[in-house]
Design an enzyme around this catalytic site. Structure first.
Site, PDB file in Angstrom:
ATOM      1  CG  HIS A  88      33.502 -43.506 -40.433  1.00 48.31           C
ATOM      2  ND1 HIS A  88      32.981 -44.588 -39.759  1.00 48.31           N
ATOM      3  CD2 HIS A  88      33.236 -43.719 -41.744  1.00 48.31           C
ATOM      4  CE1 HIS A  88      32.434 -45.418 -40.623  1.00 48.31           C
ATOM      5  NE2 HIS A  88      32.571 -44.917 -41.827  1.00 48.31           N
ATOM      6  CB  SER A  89      29.553 -43.056 -39.747  1.00 53.46           C
ATOM      7  OG  SER A  89      28.233 -43.506 -39.784  1.00 53.46           O
TER       8      SER A  89
END
Length: 218
Positions: A88-89
């Site tokens: 994520h991210s």
């Protein structure tokens, strides 16, 4: 059964989580690390998958290479194969680096509103390429993991099946649009999905995110 290894992005504060979840799940003043995946883990385990969601070492004292090494050591120590490796991210930087080292252990890469770097790019480079100032994003500082450039062999990444989940209400939408354009230009091997969520779908759309991760494991 698959082995899910879930890598978080920058260390999310409890205040940020509560804002996106629209409820007070955690007291203020803390950071969640790998706990950001907690709403997702039970669903994956209910389908008999093994799930690991480590907390990355402190970004103020470690760099990107350290985080990649941390995940590689975990995979080796747990003797994991057939891995669904999700990031994520900023975690997209980490999973790309791990895949470069351990491609033979990975079934699929999953980028959740995540950075997908070209060889030689840092997270800050990706953000700048979108026309944004990295320091304009709340909580994002010039820490070592975010400015270190990732050098990898794209020939190792290209053959791996990959999923990109773009969160359409994300505050990083301008940045993740860069990944969308890369995928559109070279779609082979990619599954592209859009979620009508914030940058933290674990907080505001956990059921939908969990189902998409399950689909990635099929």
């Amino acid at each position: 059964m698959a082995n899910y290894v879930l890598i978080h992005g920058g260390n999310v504060s409890t205040e940020t989580w509560n804002k996106h979840a629209k409820r007070n799940d955690y007291p203020p003043g803390g950071n969640l690390g790998g706990q950001v995946w907690d709403p997702i883990v039970p669903t994956l385990k209910a389908h008999d998958h093994r799930v690991l969601a480590p907390t990355l070492q402190d970004e103020h004292v470690c760099n990107l290479t350290d985080h990649i090494e941390q995940v590689c050591v975990l995979i080796t120590e747990q003797n994991l194969m057939d891995i669904i490796l999700a990031g994520h991210s900023y975690g997209g930087m980490v999973i790309t680096g791990v895949a470069d080292r351990m491609a033979d252990r990975i079934r699929r890469l999953v980028y959740v509103d995540a950075a997908f770097p070209d060889p030689g790019q840092s997270l800050f480079d990706i953000i700048k390429s979108s026309g944004c100032d990295p320091l304009s994003f709340t909580g994002l500082e010039r820490d070592a993991p975010y400015v270190e450039k990732l050098h990898y062999d794209p020939r190792k990444i290209e053959p791996l099946p990959k999923t990109y989940m773009l969160c359409t209400q994300s505050e990083f939408a301008t940045v993740t649009h860069v990944a969308k354009e890369k995928i559109a230009a070279a779609p082979k091997g990619w599954t592209y999905i859009e979620l009508p969520s914030s940058h933290l779908p674990m907080a505001d759309m956990p059921k939908s995110l969990a189902q998409r991760l399950l689909d990635a494991g099929l």
